[in-house]
Design an enzyme around this catalytic site. Structure first.
Site, PDB file in Angstrom:
ATOM      1  N   TYR A 182      47.004  56.261  50.990  1.00 28.61           N
ATOM      2  CA  TYR A 182      45.637  56.693  50.633  1.00 28.61           C
ATOM      3  C   TYR A 182      45.764  58.160  50.273  1.00 28.61           C
ATOM      4  O   TYR A 182      45.157  59.010  50.885  1.00 28.61           O
ATOM      5  CB  TYR A 182      44.761  56.479  51.879  1.00 28.61           C
ATOM      6  CG  TYR A 182      43.282  56.608  51.733  1.00 28.61           C
ATOM      7  CD1 TYR A 182      42.564  55.874  50.796  1.00 28.61           C
ATOM      8  CD2 TYR A 182      42.556  57.449  52.593  1.00 28.61           C
ATOM      9  CE1 TYR A 182      41.186  55.967  50.725  1.00 28.61           C
ATOM     10  CE2 TYR A 182      41.178  57.550  52.524  1.00 28.61           C
ATOM     11  CZ  TYR A 182      40.489  56.804  51.582  1.00 28.61           C
ATOM     12  OH  TYR A 182      39.117  56.900  51.513  1.00 28.61           O
ATOM     13  N   HIS A 188      40.386  60.726  45.346  1.00 27.39           N
ATOM     14  CA  HIS A 188      39.899  59.390  45.706  1.00 27.39           C
ATOM     15  C   HIS A 188      39.346  59.389  47.128  1.00 27.39           C
ATOM     16  O   HIS A 188      38.242  58.895  47.376  1.00 27.39           O
ATOM     17  CB  HIS A 188      41.027  58.361  45.575  1.00 27.39           C
ATOM     18  CG  HIS A 188      40.665  57.005  46.095  1.00 27.39           C
ATOM     19  ND1 HIS A 188      39.759  56.178  45.472  1.00 27.39           N
ATOM     20  CD2 HIS A 188      41.090  56.330  47.207  1.00 27.39           C
ATOM     21  CE1 HIS A 188      39.635  55.049  46.168  1.00 27.39           C
ATOM     22  NE2 HIS A 188      40.430  55.122  47.224  1.00 27.39           N
ATOM     23  N   ARG A 226      30.555  57.975  53.886  1.00 28.51           N
ATOM     24  CA  ARG A 226      30.265  58.718  55.101  1.00 28.51           C
ATOM     25  C   ARG A 226      29.383  59.912  54.813  1.00 28.51           C
ATOM     26  O   ARG A 226      28.215  59.772  54.483  1.00 28.51           O
ATOM     27  CB  ARG A 226      31.575  59.128  55.789  1.00 28.51           C
ATOM     28  CG  ARG A 226      32.282  57.961  56.476  1.00 28.51           C
ATOM     29  CD  ARG A 226      33.499  58.419  57.257  1.00 28.51           C
ATOM     30  NE  ARG A 226      34.441  59.148  56.409  1.00 28.51           N
ATOM     31  CZ  ARG A 226      35.421  58.547  55.694  1.00 28.51           C
ATOM     32  NH1 ARG A 226      35.591  57.254  55.773  1.00 28.51           N
ATOM     33  NH2 ARG A 226      36.215  59.260  54.933  1.00 28.51           N
ATOM     34  N   GLU A 266      47.084  52.264  41.071  1.00 25.30           N
ATOM     35  CA  GLU A 266      48.081  52.855  41.962  1.00 25.30           C
ATOM     36  C   GLU A 266      49.464  52.743  41.322  1.00 25.30           C
ATOM     37  O   GLU A 266      49.666  52.006  40.369  1.00 25.30           O
ATOM     38  CB  GLU A 266      48.112  52.110  43.314  1.00 25.30           C
ATOM     39  CG  GLU A 266      46.740  51.994  43.969  1.00 25.30           C
ATOM     40  CD  GLU A 266      46.781  51.585  45.442  1.00 25.30           C
ATOM     41  OE1 GLU A 266      47.831  51.774  46.094  1.00 25.30           O
ATOM     42  OE2 GLU A 266      45.764  51.070  45.921  1.00 25.30           O
ATOM     43  N   ASP A 300      45.852  47.275  43.045  1.00 28.06           N
ATOM     44  CA  ASP A 300      45.477  46.763  44.369  1.00 28.06           C
ATOM     45  C   ASP A 300      44.043  46.240  44.300  1.00 28.06           C
ATOM     46  O   ASP A 300      43.087  46.969  44.570  1.00 28.06           O
ATOM     47  CB  ASP A 300      45.597  47.899  45.394  1.00 28.06           C
ATOM     48  CG  ASP A 300      45.453  47.404  46.815  1.00 28.06           C
ATOM     49  OD1 ASP A 300      45.607  46.198  47.042  1.00 28.06           O
ATOM     50  OD2 ASP A 300      45.183  48.246  47.699  1.00 28.06           O
ATOM     51  N   LYS A 350      41.576  43.121  50.672  1.00 28.36           N
ATOM     52  CA  LYS A 350      42.676  43.716  49.914  1.00 28.36           C
ATOM     53  C   LYS A 350      43.883  42.795  49.766  1.00 28.36           C
ATOM     54  O   LYS A 350      44.815  43.147  49.063  1.00 28.36           O
ATOM     55  CB  LYS A 350      43.166  44.968  50.652  1.00 28.36           C
ATOM     56  CG  LYS A 350      42.123  46.042  50.822  1.00 28.36           C
ATOM     57  CD  LYS A 350      42.198  47.026  49.698  1.00 28.36           C
ATOM     58  CE  LYS A 350      41.324  48.222  50.000  1.00 28.36           C
ATOM     59  NZ  LYS A 350      41.385  49.167  48.895  1.00 28.36           N
TER      60      LYS A 350
HETATM   61 CA    CA Z   1      44.884  50.534  47.861  1.00 32.10          CA
END
Ligand code: CA
Length: 424
Positions: A137, A142, A151, A210, A242, A262
Site C-alpha cells: 500500500y 493513493h 476516514r 499496480e 488488483d 480482493k
Molecule cells: Ca491492491
C-alpha cells in the site's frame, strides 16, 4: 553499463516502431506453441524465442544452465531458481544471438523455424507458479486519497504509514494471466441507510493500477533480506491489476483488512521484465520524512521511471484512457518492501509475488483506481463513446500498459487486459 542494454544495439528480427520489446528488453515468459508444446520464452519485436529450442541446439552452452529441461517447464520457477548470474548470462546470450551482425541463427533457416514463433501464433501462459502473494500500500497519494474518503481528511494517513510499508498477505490462487476474464463477484454489502447487510453482485467494481515484483531467490526461515541486498532476490516486474469490489471491501475490511473484496481475481501482464532491463530507468524516490528506521534505509536510486496507463474499453467501442501514472511515484521502493517483509524472519521463495499497491500521482488524471477517479462515486468521467463511468461496468475491458523510454529505447511490459463479465 550492462552490455545488453546498449541503446546502439539492433536485432536482425524486425522491431516495429513503438514496440515494447526491442533487443534491449529481453523479457521472460511462457508460451504454448501452435503444436501444443509449452516452452519458456523471450521476445523481440513480434517474435517469441523458444529458450528450450535455443538450449537444445547448443546456443545456451556456457550460460550456467545446468539442465536445459528448465526451459521445457510450464513455469519459469526452475529457470529463475538458477540464480541471478544465470539470468544475466541468458539475457546477455539472447542479446548476442539476435544482434543484427550475428549470423548463427539469422542465416540458419532450420534453427530459425524451431526457435522463432510470431506472437499471434502462440498463447501466453502464466509465467510463474506464485507461491505467496503480498499486496503493499506504498503510494502516498493513493493512501492519502483513500484516507480522506474513508476516514478523516485532516489525518488521512494513519500514524504508521510513513514508518513502514503497509501490506497484507493476499491470495495467489486467483492471480491470472492477461486475457483472463473475470466475473463480477458477489458478496455482502451494506447500504448507507441500512443496519443489515444484503447479498448480491458487487455494485462498485474497480481496478487497481499496480506493478508487482517476483522473487527469484529463497531465504531461510529466521533470516532477513537486508534492504541493500534486496535486488539480488528480485527477478523482475510485471503489471498487476488488483481487481477490487469497493462495496464488499467497505463492509468486510474492519478490523483485519481486505478479504473477499480482493481475492476474486488479480491480472498480470505475461512478460516479466528483468531489473537489468530497467537499469537505465532508475530514479530517486520521494524524500521520506520522517527518516525511516535503519533497516529500511536504502541507498542509491531504487525507484523506476515507468509510465503506466489504464484504459477502459466498453463493448463495441474504442478504448478511453482514464489514468496516466508512473511507478516512480512510489513512496516505498521494492527493496524497502522486501526488507520489511522479511525483517521478522519470514522466509520467501522463488516465484513469490509482491504487488506495489495502487500507484497514484498527485493529479486526478493520474489516480490509479476508479474509487479515486470518481472520488468515492461522487463524480462521473466520460469515455470517448459518450458513456459515463463511476466504476467499471459488465462488458468493460480494463487494459493496463507500462513502458519506460530513454535514449530512443522503449522497454515495455505489453498489456494487462481483462474483461468484466456479469456475476455468475
Ligand atoms: Ca491492491
Amino acid at each position: 553499463m550492462i552490455i545488453a542494454n546498449n541503446p546502439e544495439l539492433e536485432s536482425w528480427i524486425d522491431v516495429p516502431a513503438g514496440s515494447d520489446f526491442p533487443i534491449q528488453n529481453i523479457p521472460f515468459g511462457v508460451i504454448r506453441k501452435s503444436n501444443g508444446k509449452i516452452r519458456c520464452a523471450s521476445r523481440i519485436g513480434n517474435y517469441t524465442i523458444d529458450l528450450y529450442a535455443l538450449a537444445k541446439n547448443g546456443y545456451m552452452d556456457g550460460t550456467g544452465i545446468k539442465d536445459r529441461k528448465v526451459f521445457r517447464k510450464d513455469k519459469l520457477n526452475d529457470f529463475i531458481a538458477g540464480g541471478k548470474p544465470v539470468w544475466k548470462a541468458v539475457r546477455q546470450r539472447i542479446s548476442e544471438l539476435f544482434e543484427k551482425n550475428n549470423p548463427h541463427i539469422r542465416d540458419n533457416a532450420e534453427d530459425k523455424a524451431k526457435i522463432l514463433n510470431h506472437i499471434n501464433d502462440v498463447e501466453m501462459l502464466m509465467p510463474v507458479e506464485v507461491g505467496d502473494y503480498t499486496d503493499f500500500y506504498s503510494s502516498i497519494e493513493h493512501a492519502t486519497n483513500v484516507g480522506k474518503m474513508f476516514r478523516d481528511p485532516e489525518n488521512a494517513l494513519l500514524p504508521n504509514w510513513r514508518h513502514l510499508p503497509v501490506g497484507y498477505h493476499g491470495r495467489s490462487s486467483s492471480i491470472v494471466i492477461s486475457g483472463t476474464n473475470i466475473h463480477r463477484p458477489k458478496g455482502q454489502t451494506i447500504a448507507n441507510d441500512s443496519e443489515l447487510p444484503s447479498f448480491g453482485p458487487s455494485k462498485l467494481f474497480d481496478f487497481e493500477l499496480e506493478m508487482a515484483f517476483i522473487t527469484g531467490r529463497k531465504s531461510e526461515l529466521g533470516d532477513n533480506v537486508p534492504v541493500n541486498e534486496a535486488e539480488d532476490y528480485i527477478f523482475g516486474l510485471v503489471l498487476f491489476n488488483d481487481l477490487s469490489a469497493r462495496d464488499i471491501q467497505k463492509w468486510e475490511y474492519v478490523p483485519l483488512g481486505p478479504f473477499l473484496a480482493k481475492n476474486f481475481g488479480s491480472v498480470i501482464s505475461p512478460w516479466i521484465v528483468t531489473l537489468d532491463a530497467l537499469e537505465p530507468f532508475r530514479v530517486k524516490g520521494p524524500i521520506q520524512e520522517p527518516k525511516v528506521l535503519p533497516y529500511l534505509q536504502s541507498e542509491g536510486n531504487r525507484n523506476f521511471d515507468i509510465q503506466l496507463e489504464v484504459l477502459i474499453q466498453p463493448e463495441n467501442a474504442k478504448e478511453s484512457r482514464v489514468c496516466l501514472s508512473n511507478f516512480k511515484y512510489m513512496y516505498w521502493n521494492i527493496c524497502q518492501q522486501l526488507a520489511h517483509q522479511t525483517v521478522n524472519g519470514c522466509n520467501i521463495n522463488v516465484g513469490d509475488m509482491y504487488a506495489s499497491g495502487t500507484i497514484s500521482g498527485t493529479a486526478p488524471d493520474s489516480f490509479g483506481s476508479m474509487l479515486e477517479i470518481s472520488w468515492g462515486g461522487s463524480k462521473s468521467i466520460q469515455l470517448t463513446d459518450g458513456s459515463e463511468r463511476k466504476f467499471v461496468q459488465d462488458g468493460d475491458t480494463i487494459i493496463m500498459r507500462g513502458w519506460a523510454e530513454k535514449d530512443g529505447v522503449r522497454i515495455g511490459f505489453g498489456e494487462c487486459r481483462t474483461k468484466v463479465l456479469p456475476a455468475k
